[in-house]
Write an enzyme that holds these catalytic residues in place. Structure first.
Site, PDB file in Angstrom:
ATOM      1  N   ASP A 232       0.830  -1.202   0.000  1.00  0.00           N
ATOM      2  CA  ASP A 232       0.000   0.000   0.000  1.00  0.00           C
ATOM      3  C   ASP A 232       0.868   1.256   0.000  1.00  0.00           C
ATOM      4  O   ASP A 232       1.498   1.582   1.003  1.00  0.00           O
ATOM      5  CB  ASP A 232      -0.908  -0.013   1.229  1.00  0.00           C
ATOM      6  CG  ASP A 232      -1.820   1.204   1.303  1.00  0.00           C
ATOM      7  OD1 ASP A 232      -2.070   1.817   0.243  1.00  0.00           O
ATOM      8  OD2 ASP A 232      -2.288   1.521   2.413  1.00  0.00           O
TER       9      ASP A 232
ATOM     10  N   ASP B 175      -1.785   5.482  -5.382  1.00  0.00           N
ATOM     11  CA  ASP B 175      -2.047   4.654  -4.204  1.00  0.00           C
ATOM     12  C   ASP B 175      -2.375   3.223  -4.604  1.00  0.00           C
ATOM     13  O   ASP B 175      -3.488   2.930  -5.042  1.00  0.00           O
ATOM     14  CB  ASP B 175      -3.196   5.271  -3.401  1.00  0.00           C
ATOM     15  CG  ASP B 175      -3.573   4.459  -2.169  1.00  0.00           C
ATOM     16  OD1 ASP B 175      -2.853   3.500  -1.838  1.00  0.00           O
ATOM     17  OD2 ASP B 175      -4.594   4.793  -1.545  1.00  0.00           O
TER      18      ASP B 175
END
Length: 438
Positions: free
Chosen positions: A33, A226
């Site tokens: 992430d 992201d």
């Protein structure tokens, strides 16, 4: 995308690199992430995971005694901070890393996922409970001396958004770039701010149609890269413009609003695919030469995503784009088309066409440039909202001011009430302020 890490003593889950490990090492599968900064693993049983990291059985895990909680766009967890030793393939020796032991969660671990933790690769400013918690990759760079660069190739998940376990695929390269994972040139865009990987979007095109919005709308609040976000998320006005343009361009008329809103699937007879009905989608990013830009383009195979139908008689698809109240997010829907380089040393993010971005023998992503950026503002990211940590400080300050004002109001209202109580007319129990507080 998830990757596998080896940790000392107990915990495993998406895109595993299977290998035999000598005791006391165990495999962990973790979600990679780039939109958060904590390394965290399940440390308690949960219905949707098969196993967890039992800190009580570990001889190397050390608790710091600090509580930690992290909230994401979807889901949240709470736990405790500690340190442990980690082994990374191709990096010699063991590393001492901050690790959060997840003790409880809500909406974080989901049915069908095959991972038990998350690896936050963003900057310290996003670390919880505060920026003194050194993120994973910062620790790796400091302890090994490798270049402050990592790169991601995400393969498969968006091309098959099935609820079944994802096939193995994808790479996380620490310390540099792997040329065999991409084709063509690498194009770089500057990192505007070092918290998330914030970049600057100049414009969007649906097919060959420019949305013609003020570039600040694309960057409202922020625009980030992201990997932990599944969809391409767009500010509300941008999202509505994209849906309108796709509806106009698409060969399918009167599409259900539920499809665009993510509440309904669109289904075709098995063997049919809808991709020929939909246009390409292009995002223009400012180049490191700020007078220029380049565009990354995804074909509908990436944003019209297949979902396994329970009945097995239809091929169903979801819309891989959603609206966002907190900025534009270049998530997995887009990233799966590209090999993405996070060059923190040079404050830039690079994009090149990924060699695994292929569906049915057809490349599903493109990249081209340079283009002049003379027709857009010199700083499209200006005027965005303040960063989250500063917002928290401001929020607490405002809360303190409100508390003082409320206290003064209480005194002004309650004291007269008490004086009147001597005549038996009004009591604290019946005062308006007290009941409003309840």
């Amino acid at each position: 995308m998830s990757q596998s890490l080896r940790c000392l003593d107990p915990a495993d889950g998406k895109h595993p690199h299977n290998m035999m490990l000598p005791p006391p090492y165990f495999m962990l599968n973790i979600l990679v992430d780039t939109g958060s900064s904590n390394f965290a693993v399940a440390a308690a049983a949960h219905p949707f995971i098969t196993h967890f990291f039992n800190t009580a059985l570990s001889s190397t895990y050390e608790s710091t005694g600090r509580a930690v909680a992290v909230r994401y766009t979807q889901g949240n967890w709470e736990g405790e901070l500690g340190t442990d030793h980690v082994l990374i393939p191709s990096i010699p020796g063991t590393l001492t890393i901050n690790i959060a032991a997840i003790l409880s969660s809500e909406g974080f671990f989901l049915p069908g996922v095959n991972w038990q933790g998350i690896l936050g690769l963003a900057y310290p400013l996003l670390a919880r409970p505060d920026s003194s918690v050194e993120p994973f990759f910062n620790s790796v760079v400091r302890q090994t001396g490798i270049p402050d660069v990592f790169s991601l190739q995400m393969c498969g998940a968006g091309l098959s958004a099935s609820t079944t376990a994802d096939p193995a695929g994808g790479s996380l390269v620490m310390g540099g770039v792997e040329p065999t994972l991409y084709s063509g040139s690498m194009w770089y865009t500057p990192i505007k701010e070092e918290w998330y990987y914030q970049v600057e979007v100049l414009k969007l095109e649906v097919g060959d149609q420019n949305l013609n919005l003020d570039c600040k709308e694309y960057n409202m609040d922020k625009a980030i890269v992201d990997s932990g976000t599944t969809l391409l998320r767009l500010p509300v006005n941008v999202f509505n413009s994209v849906v309108e343009a796709i509806s106009r361009t698409s060969l399918i008329q009167d599409f259900s609003s539920g499809f665009w809103g993510g509440t309904k699937l669109a289904c075709w007879l098995k063997g049919e695919t809808p991709w020929r009905f939909f246009p390409k989608l292009s995002i223009y990013l400012r180049a490191t030469n700020t007078s220029q830009s380049f565009k990354i383009t995804i074909l509908p195979q990436l944003y019209i995503q297949p979902i396994t139908d329970v009945e097995g008689t239809l091929d169903c698809f979801r819309f891989g784009i959603s609206s966002s109240a907190n900025g534009l997010v270049i998530g997995a829907t887009v990233m799966e088309g590209f090999y993405v380089v996070f060059d923190r040393a040079e404050k830039r993010v690079g994009f090149a066409v990924s060699k695994c971005a292929v569906n049915g023998g057809i490349a599903v992503s493109e990249i081209s440039g340079p283009f002049s950026s003379a027709d857009v503002a010199s700083d499209c990211a200006a005027g965005g909202l303040l960063k989250e940590p500063l917002l928290w400080v401001i929020s607490y300050a405002l809360m303190a001011v409100c508390a003082v004002v409320l206290l003064i109001l209480l005194l002004l209202l309650v004291l007269p009430c008490r004086r009147r109580n001597r005549s038996g007319e009004i009591t604290d129990e019946s005062s308006l302020v007290r009941h409003r507080i309840k």
